[in-house]
Design a protein around this motif. Structure first.
Motif, short mmCIF file in Angstrom:
data_model
loop_
_atom_site.label_atom_id
_atom_site.label_comp_id
_atom_site.label_asym_id
_atom_site.label_seq_id
_atom_site.Cartn_x
_atom_site.Cartn_y
_atom_site.Cartn_z
N ILE A 126 0.87 -1.41 -0.62
CA ILE A 126 0.09 -0.83 0.06
C ILE A 126 1.08 0.83 0.70
CG2 ILE A 126 -1.58 1.45 1.51
CD1 ILE A 126 -2.61 -1.57 2.48
N VAL A 127 0.86 2.24 -0.77
CA VAL A 127 1.02 3.27 -0.49
C VAL A 127 0.29 5.01 -0.56
CG1 VAL A 127 2.74 4.64 -2.23
CG2 VAL A 127 2.98 2.51 -2.58
N ILE A 128 0.56 5.52 0.33
CA ILE A 128 -0.23 6.98 0.71
C ILE A 128 1.47 7.71 -0.11
CG2 ILE A 128 -1.09 7.91 2.37
CD1 ILE A 128 -2.39 5.68 1.83
N ALA A 129 0.89 8.70 -0.31
CA ALA A 129 1.73 10.03 -0.92
C ALA A 129 1.43 11.09 -0.78
CB ALA A 129 2.42 10.01 -2.66
N ILE A 158 1.73 -0.57 -14.53
CA ILE A 158 1.29 0.44 -15.27
C ILE A 158 1.37 0.00 -16.92
CG2 ILE A 158 2.19 1.98 -13.88
CD1 ILE A 158 4.44 3.07 -15.42
N PRO A 159 0.98 0.55 -17.88
CA PRO A 159 0.57 0.14 -19.53
C PRO A 159 2.40 0.70 -19.60
CG PRO A 159 -1.19 1.82 -18.85
CD PRO A 159 -0.53 1.88 -17.73
N ALA A 175 2.89 13.05 -7.55
CA ALA A 175 2.55 11.76 -7.21
C ALA A 175 1.21 12.04 -7.49
CB ALA A 175 1.66 13.03 -5.91
N ALA A 176 -0.05 13.58 -8.57
CA ALA A 176 -1.13 12.88 -9.14
C ALA A 176 -0.93 12.37 -10.47
CB ALA A 176 -1.42 14.91 -9.95
N THR A 177 0.30 12.01 -10.77
CA THR A 177 0.70 11.09 -12.31
C THR A 177 0.31 9.26 -11.80
OG1 THR A 177 1.26 12.70 -13.55
CG2 THR A 177 1.93 10.17 -14.18
N ALA A 178 1.21 9.49 -10.83
CA ALA A 178 1.28 8.16 -9.70
C ALA A 178 -0.02 7.60 -9.62
CB ALA A 178 2.17 9.05 -8.64
N LEU A 179 -0.89 8.77 -8.99
CA LEU A 179 -2.49 7.98 -8.52
C LEU A 179 -2.84 7.59 -10.11
CD1 LEU A 179 -4.55 7.56 -6.40
CD2 LEU A 179 -4.90 10.63 -6.39
N GLY A 182 -2.17 4.25 -10.46
CA GLY A 182 -2.24 3.32 -9.55
C GLY A 182 -1.18 2.59 -8.92
N LEU A 183 -0.07 3.31 -8.87
CA LEU A 183 1.16 3.23 -8.48
C LEU A 183 0.86 4.04 -6.82
CD1 LEU A 183 3.81 4.76 -11.13
CD2 LEU A 183 3.34 2.30 -10.24
N VAL A 184 -0.15 4.58 -6.71
CA VAL A 184 -0.15 4.79 -4.93
C VAL A 184 -1.87 4.72 -5.27
CG1 VAL A 184 1.47 6.67 -5.08
CG2 VAL A 184 -0.47 7.34 -5.38
N ASN A 185 -2.06 4.73 -3.39
CA ASN A 185 -3.40 4.36 -2.92
C ASN A 185 -4.59 5.36 -2.94
OD1 ASN A 185 -1.54 1.91 -2.08
ND2 ASN A 185 -4.07 1.01 -2.39
N GLU A 186 -3.87 6.61 -2.43
CA GLU A 186 -4.31 7.90 -1.85
C GLU A 186 -3.31 8.78 -2.22
OE1 GLU A 186 -6.78 8.51 0.50
OE2 GLU A 186 -7.07 6.90 1.60
N VAL A 187 -3.28 10.02 -2.50
CA VAL A 187 -2.72 11.95 -2.41
C VAL A 187 -3.40 12.40 -1.22
CG1 VAL A 187 -1.52 13.15 -3.72
CG2 VAL A 187 -1.70 10.39 -4.62
N VAL A 188 -2.15 12.64 -0.44
CA VAL A 188 -3.74 13.94 0.60
C VAL A 188 -1.95 15.63 0.72
CG1 VAL A 188 -4.48 11.78 1.65
CG2 VAL A 188 -2.35 12.67 2.76
N PRO A 189 -2.65 16.38 0.71
CA PRO A 189 -1.61 17.18 1.26
C PRO A 189 -0.37 16.94 2.52
CG PRO A 189 -3.97 17.62 1.22
CD PRO A 189 -3.57 16.51 1.00
N PRO A 190 0.13 17.22 2.50
CA PRO A 190 1.74 16.83 3.41
C PRO A 190 1.16 16.65 5.02
CG PRO A 190 2.60 18.46 2.18
CD PRO A 190 0.66 18.67 1.53
N ASP A 191 -0.13 17.45 5.29
CA ASP A 191 -0.34 17.86 7.15
C ASP A 191 -1.19 17.03 7.40
OD1 ASP A 191 -2.26 18.83 5.21
OD2 ASP A 191 -2.59 20.71 6.80
N GLU A 192 -1.81 15.69 5.65
CA GLU A 192 -2.87 15.25 6.07
C GLU A 192 -2.29 13.92 6.37
OE1 GLU A 192 -6.59 15.65 4.35
OE2 GLU A 192 -6.28 17.47 4.45
N LEU A 193 -1.24 13.71 5.36
CA LEU A 193 -0.13 12.56 5.13
C LEU A 193 -0.63 11.60 6.45
CD1 LEU A 193 1.23 10.64 3.86
CD2 LEU A 193 3.38 12.12 4.65
N ASP A 194 -0.14 12.01 8.15
CA ASP A 194 0.10 10.56 8.93
C ASP A 194 -1.71 10.57 9.17
OD1 ASP A 194 2.17 11.19 9.74
OD2 ASP A 194 2.66 12.95 10.23
N ARG A 195 -2.70 11.21 9.04
CA ARG A 195 -3.89 10.81 9.56
C ARG A 195 -4.13 9.89 8.86
NH1 ARG A 195 -8.46 11.98 7.31
NH2 ARG A 195 -7.09 13.25 5.60
#
Length: 267
Positions: A126-129, A158-159, A175-179, A182-195
């Motif tokens: 699982i990858v959270i970025a 990926i293709p 990060a948006a391209t990775a999402l 399908g290389l990451v599960n979620e992309v969030v703002p830096p201050d929401e990463l740990d949550r």
């Protein structure tokens, strides 16, 4: 071995593994690889651990991969360069070719994940970025190859044409391209990463530990099998789950309208 490159902490069934060289963007030298190998051995052996979070110290990088200054020194002393996999290298088998690790590993990524750092990400379940994450395999620009699995995993995830574009040019991916790929599960703002990471680890810890291990093993081992063979193959962790007290406990807890109490042990 006393750890100087890696921080390893355990709490509430979650292990946190932090590559701890922020001054060099968590570049991985031979000492770090050796320390990480000890950590992965302990993760697999400790049945109290149900999930792992892998991250890098600081906010600038997850990891920029191989310590190239160390590689240059080794080249100068005639130490042979590695090729695919970590055979014969410190820390073997590394996470990138430790194919039997049964615990789920979540990559928490902020900043740069380049070279071997990106290959570590690709090896996680699982990858959270963070929105500021940057991924790439720049080895081709350095006369190297993504030998820690990048050249094999990226075209599987990926293709093919997209993967070859990144592999053959060393260009970077935001990060948006990775999402999108399908290389990451979620992309969030830096201050929401740990949550966000905590939400995922909470879900992993609540799940039946033997079911998690059985599902991970079956899903990954069957990727290259024809569907019919996948159904009839033997899976060690599924055999253990099927004979476990947890296989009975989950159903009983559901019928009794209570939370299950997992033991992670066979009957």
């Amino acid at each position: 071995m006393s750890r100087t490159r890696v921080r390893y902490e355990k709490e509430a069934h979650v292990a946190r593994v932090t590559m701890d060289r922020p001054d060099v963007l968590n570049a991985m030298d031979r000492r770090m690889h050796a320390e990480l190998a000890e950590v992965w051995d302990d993760v697999e052996a400790d049945d109290d651990i149900r999930a792992v979070v892998l991250t890098g110290a600081g906010t600038r990088a997850f990891s920029v991969g191989q310590d190239l200054k160390e590689r240059a020194r080794l080249d100068g002393t005639g130490v042979e360069a590695s090729t695919f996999g970590s055979r014969g290298q410190p820390g073997h088998p590394r996470l990138t070719d430790r194919f039997t690790l049964s615990k789920p590993v979540l990559a928490r990524v902020c900043g740069y994940a380049l070279g071997g750092g990106f290959e570590l990400v690709l090896a996680c379940d699982i990858v959270i970025a963070s929105e500021d994450a940057v991924f790439g395999l720049p080895e081709v620009r350095l006369g190297l190859i993504p030998g820690a699995g990048g050249v094999f995993r990226l075209p599987r995830l990926i293709p093919q044409k997209v993967a070859m574009g990144y592999l053959l040019t060393g260009r970077r991916m935001d990060a948006a391209t990775a999402l999108r790929h399908g290389l990451v599960n979620e992309v969030v703002p830096p201050d929401e990463l740990d949550r966000c990471v905590a939400g995922w680890t909470d879900g992993l810890v609540r799940a039946a530990p033997l079911s998690v291990r059985a599902i991970k093993e079956a899903a990954l081992r069957s990727l290259d099998l024809p569907l019919e063979e996948a159904f009839t193959a033997s899976y060690e962790w599924e055999d253990r789950r099927r004979r476990s007290a947890d296989a009975v406990e989950g159903v009983r807890a559901f019928t009794e309208r209570r939370d299950p109490v997992w033991t992670g042990r066979c009957r």
